[in-house]
Design an enzyme around this catalytic site. Structure first.
Site: not given
Length: 185
Positions: A135-138
């Site tokens: 889950i691409p929180c970056h």
């Protein structure tokens, strides 16, 4: 609840993967902020559990420069309804693209029919994402292109963004945070 775990070595360090046997429940950069550690009814797995195997293959593909789809994995992160909604929004951020906390807050406010939503509240939910990288929180940045905190550290965030082909030179670094990692691309 019984959980199975395994460790997976990546270019940004070991990632500890968790499954409840049905879906992936956690992917934590070992030893980083919000790493849950080992507690409760945990069974160490050699990574042969099908859910863990799929997650390892997904991560290997990602780090090999491929663009695996989040939908290839069955995910079951645990959190409040608000956090789950924010994490769902994160899953819609395309590979190699950035979005701000404020953008996510506005999207959620529109969906809920609210006049506004707190970007800080969104930031808190993003910061507690239990499925790092997947889950691409970056891909979330602050207002006006400010690089902000990342549970894995700013240097890993920058590495991931560069890996996805994002020009980080146009982003603002947090004060007193120089990039010390290996450059990528």
């Amino acid at each position: 609840m019984r959980q199975y775990i395994c460790e997976h070595d990546t270019p940004v360090g070991e990632i500890v993967l968790f499954t409840d046997g049905e879906a992936l429940t956690g992917a934590y950069l070992e030893g980083k902020k919000h790493f849950c550690g080992l507690a409760g009814n945990i069974l160490k797995d050699s990574g042969k559990h099908p859910v863990l195997e799929r997650a390892k293959n997904w991560l290997s593909a990602y780090f090999a420069g491929e663009k695996p789809e989040i939908g290839e994995l069955q995910l079951n992160p645990e959190g409040s309804d608000f956090r789950l909604e924010v994490w769902q929004s994160l899953q819609n951020i395309p590979y190699g693209k950035l979005i701000s906390y404020g953008d996510i807050a506005r999207e959620i406010a529109i969906r809920k029919g609210l006049a506004r939503m707190s970007a800080q509240a969104v930031g808190g939910a993003v910061g507690h994402n239990p499925l790092a990288i997947i889950i691409p929180c970056h891909r979330v940045i602050g207002h006006n292109g400010n690089l902000t905190g990342y549970g894995g550290g700013i240097s890993i965030k920058i590495w991931l963004l560069r890996h996805e082909g994002i020009d980080v030179s146009r982003l603002s670094m947090p004060k007193n945070k120089a990039f010390k990692g290996k450059s990528h691309r």
